[in-house]
Design a protein around this motif. Structure first.
Motif, PDB file in Angstrom:
ATOM      1  N   GLN A 112       2.826  -7.567  -3.081  1.00 24.60           N
ATOM      2  CA  GLN A 112       1.461  -7.154  -3.373  1.00 24.60           C
ATOM      3  C   GLN A 112       0.524  -7.354  -2.181  1.00 24.60           C
ATOM      4  O   GLN A 112      -0.252  -6.459  -1.842  1.00 24.60           O
ATOM      5  CB  GLN A 112       0.935  -7.913  -4.592  1.00 24.60           C
ATOM      6  N   LEU A 113       0.591  -8.507  -1.540  1.00 23.96           N
ATOM      7  CA  LEU A 113      -0.364  -8.785  -0.469  1.00 23.96           C
ATOM      8  C   LEU A 113      -0.011  -8.046   0.823  1.00 23.96           C
ATOM      9  O   LEU A 113      -0.897  -7.678   1.596  1.00 23.96           O
ATOM     10  CB  LEU A 113      -0.438 -10.294  -0.206  1.00 23.96           C
ATOM     11  N   MET A 114       1.276  -7.805   1.065  1.00 26.04           N
ATOM     12  CA  MET A 114       1.702  -7.124   2.282  1.00 26.04           C
ATOM     13  C   MET A 114       2.094  -5.667   2.004  1.00 26.04           C
ATOM     14  O   MET A 114       2.871  -5.078   2.735  1.00 26.04           O
ATOM     15  CB  MET A 114       2.894  -7.880   2.893  1.00 26.04           C
ATOM     16  N   TRP A 115       1.544  -5.116   0.952  1.00 30.15           N
ATOM     17  CA  TRP A 115       1.927  -3.787   0.468  1.00 30.15           C
ATOM     18  C   TRP A 115       1.901  -2.730   1.568  1.00 30.15           C
ATOM     19  O   TRP A 115       2.839  -1.936   1.728  1.00 30.15           O
ATOM     20  CB  TRP A 115       1.001  -3.374  -0.665  1.00 30.15           C
ATOM     21  N   ARG A 166      12.045  -3.169  -3.399  1.00 30.33           N
ATOM     22  CA  ARG A 166      11.130  -3.955  -4.237  1.00 30.33           C
ATOM     23  C   ARG A 166       9.775  -3.261  -4.354  1.00 30.33           C
ATOM     24  O   ARG A 166       9.156  -3.271  -5.417  1.00 30.33           O
ATOM     25  CB  ARG A 166      10.965  -5.347  -3.639  1.00 30.33           C
ATOM     26  N   LYS A 167       9.333  -2.677  -3.264  1.00 30.60           N
ATOM     27  CA  LYS A 167       8.055  -1.963  -3.309  1.00 30.60           C
ATOM     28  C   LYS A 167       8.148  -0.750  -4.234  1.00 30.60           C
ATOM     29  O   LYS A 167       7.236  -0.484  -5.026  1.00 30.60           O
ATOM     30  CB  LYS A 167       7.647  -1.534  -1.898  1.00 30.60           C
ATOM     31  N   MET A 176       4.310  -1.792  -8.861  1.00 32.07           N
ATOM     32  CA  MET A 176       3.073  -1.026  -8.943  1.00 32.07           C
ATOM     33  C   MET A 176       2.003  -1.749  -8.129  1.00 32.07           C
ATOM     34  O   MET A 176       1.861  -2.964  -8.236  1.00 32.07           O
ATOM     35  CB  MET A 176       2.614  -0.901 -10.396  1.00 32.07           C
ATOM     36  N   ARG A 177       1.295  -1.013  -7.305  1.00 36.68           N
ATOM     37  CA  ARG A 177       0.262  -1.647  -6.490  1.00 36.68           C
ATOM     38  C   ARG A 177      -0.780  -2.306  -7.388  1.00 36.68           C
ATOM     39  O   ARG A 177      -1.209  -1.736  -8.395  1.00 36.68           O
ATOM     40  CB  ARG A 177      -0.404  -0.642  -5.566  1.00 36.68           C
ATOM     41  N   ASN A 178      -1.178  -3.524  -6.994  1.00 37.49           N
ATOM     42  CA  ASN A 178      -2.106  -4.347  -7.787  1.00 37.49           C
ATOM     43  C   ASN A 178      -1.511  -4.683  -9.153  1.00 37.49           C
ATOM     44  O   ASN A 178      -2.239  -4.934 -10.108  1.00 37.49           O
ATOM     45  CB  ASN A 178      -3.456  -3.655  -7.947  1.00 37.49           C
TER      46      ASN A 178
END
Length: 457
Positions: free
Chosen positions: A158-161, A180-181, A185-187
């Motif tokens: 999440q933080l290094m998206w 994993r990305k 889902m972002r955020n």
């Protein structure tokens, strides 16, 4: 049967009411916290878990609740709060009707607030803490925030998206992060007990620390500068230079000059490998620290040892002795029999230490930075290491007396019989080798002082 259901329903209602009266949780995710105005300080700290729902009630009327969090004012003295899904610190400012003074309530999300006042910790009996047979008690005074668990895969994602590529074609570990990305889902929501991140380079851990600081409006601790130096090493106040000299056809060696005059204050500068999700022209990067920052950072070796021991001043492991069985060890540290470097498991499933920190041993090895005094440098003018020419392509690797970091605590695949607080693995290449947890020394106020020694020499 209906009578039984009614009785059970009434019992559940009674238990929940009793739960509220005694300020404990009615569920794992909802907590009731009662605060007295008279006990509030300029800053009050509360330790909470990610995704918790809090009900904070004061013993007097509140005029203003000011926060960027998702909140709901329940009445004139109570506030309902949805705790964020990412680790860190969130604040609530409180004002009362009869005063313009604001009181700050800090929520330490997934972190432990450790306000040490002359806290005694064992220092020594460890190869990196002075002489190996010297033990002493050290007093520590200072305020620390420490991650309750190792940083998880979801936290990194999440933080290094923006840095994680969607389609990596190079390194296998980078492909794992891409997958994993794709599956996230972002955020999105990060569970408090997500799996521990275990494929993180030293450079990535430092970048993540800076990103967490920036997210909270803190000054980043690490500064990165391009360098033409080819070797990974810690920069010391007496480290003058190094160069390659060929002495035989079979060997070359690194020549390192020292003029040892005693240990000085660490300058905290490192040349490390530049491993992340980008192909860099230079294989190394210079890392310096901002001494005025109280942002997030990796623990230094001595700090990690203090946090891992959790106040223990005698035993070398939580299970106390070398004759322990795996069933005893498994209460405190997680080890596995499978041989999969990529696989990880959830954090916080076993018993914490006395500081409330989980998984300090086992589960995932943790990146820890070294300082000058953590290396036992000989009192000589010159040392050298012979390296076969066949290893020339690995020339940026660090060597024992010069490495910037090591890996502490052991991981899933470690031999549990060898694990102790003193155990460490080398980090010669600073590659995708481990996990980590972060700390903050609030106000840069930590003071370490020796109380007594116990030398067996």
């Amino acid at each position: 049967m209906n009578i039984l259901k009614i009785k059970m329903s009434a019992l559940c209602m009674f238990l929940c009411m009793a739960c509220t009266l005694f300020c404990t949780a009615c569920s794992d995710r909802e907590k009731y916290i009662a605060l007295n105005r008279s006990s509030l300080e300029a800053e009050t700290w509360l330790e909470v878990e990610k995704n918790d729902t809090l009900k904070i009630c004061m013993d007097s009327k509140v005029r203003i609740w000011d926060s960027k969090l998702d909140t709901e004012i329940l009445n004139d003295s109570c506030l309902k709060i949805q705790v964020p899904t990412l680790i860190g610190v969130q604040s609530i400012n409180v004002k009362f009707p009869d005063s313009d003074n604001a009181y700050k309530i800090n929520l330490a999300v997934g972190m432990k607030y450790l306000n040490f006042k002359n806290e005694e910790t064992l220092y020594g009996n460890d190869l990196r803490q002075m002489r190996p047979r010297e033990k002493k008690i050290v007093s520590v005074t200072g305020t620390y925030l420490a991650d309750e668990y190792p940083v998880t895969n979801c936290e990194i994602t999440q933080l290094m998206w923006d840095e994680i590529p969607l389609n990596s074609k190079d390194h296998q570990i980078e492909k794992e992060w891409s997958e994993r990305k794709k599956s996230s889902m972002r955020n999105g929501k990060c569970d408090a007990h997500d799996s521990a991140a275990n494929m993180i380079s030293l450079y990535m851990a430092m970048k993540y620390a800076n990103a967490r600081s920036i997210r909270e409006g803190l000054k980043p601790y690490y500064r990165f500068t391009a360098t033409k130096e080819k070797y990974i090493h810690i920069i010391t106040s007496y480290h003058k230079k190094r160069k390659d000299i060929t002495v035989k056809s079979r060997y070359r060696y690194i020549e390192i000059f020292y003029n040892f005059t005693g240990y000085e204050e660490p300058i905290h500068q490192y040349v490390i490998a530049q491993y992340d999700f980008t192909n860099h022209e230079d294989s190394t990067i210079l890392v310096m620290v901002d001494s005025t920052s109280d942002g997030y950072r990796l623990p230094y070796y001595d700090e990690w040892m203090m946090l891992a021991r959790g106040g223990e001043k005698n035993a070398m492991t939580p299970w106390c002795n070398n004759s322990a069985k795996i069933k005893d060890v498994s209460k405190y540290a997680r080890f596995a029999k499978y041989k999969d470097d990529v696989k990880s498991e959830p954090v916080g499933q076993l018993q914490p230490n006395e500081y409330g920190l989980y998984d300090m041993l086992g589960l995932v090895e943790e990146h820890v930075l070294l300082e000058e005094h953590n290396w036992q440098r000989p009192v000589v003018e010159l040392i050298y290491t012979l390296i076969p020419f066949s290893q020339k392509k690995e020339s940026f690797k660090c060597y024992d007396e010069d490495c910037p970091s090591c890996l502490k605590g052991g991981g899933l695949l470690s031999d549990w019989k060898k694990i102790s607080y003193s155990y460490s693995s080398p980090d010669y290449y600073n590659d995708y080798s481990g996990g980590f947890r972060l700390i903050r020394n609030i106000g840069n106020n930590a003071k370490w002082s020796e109380i007594k020694s116990d030398s067996n020499e």
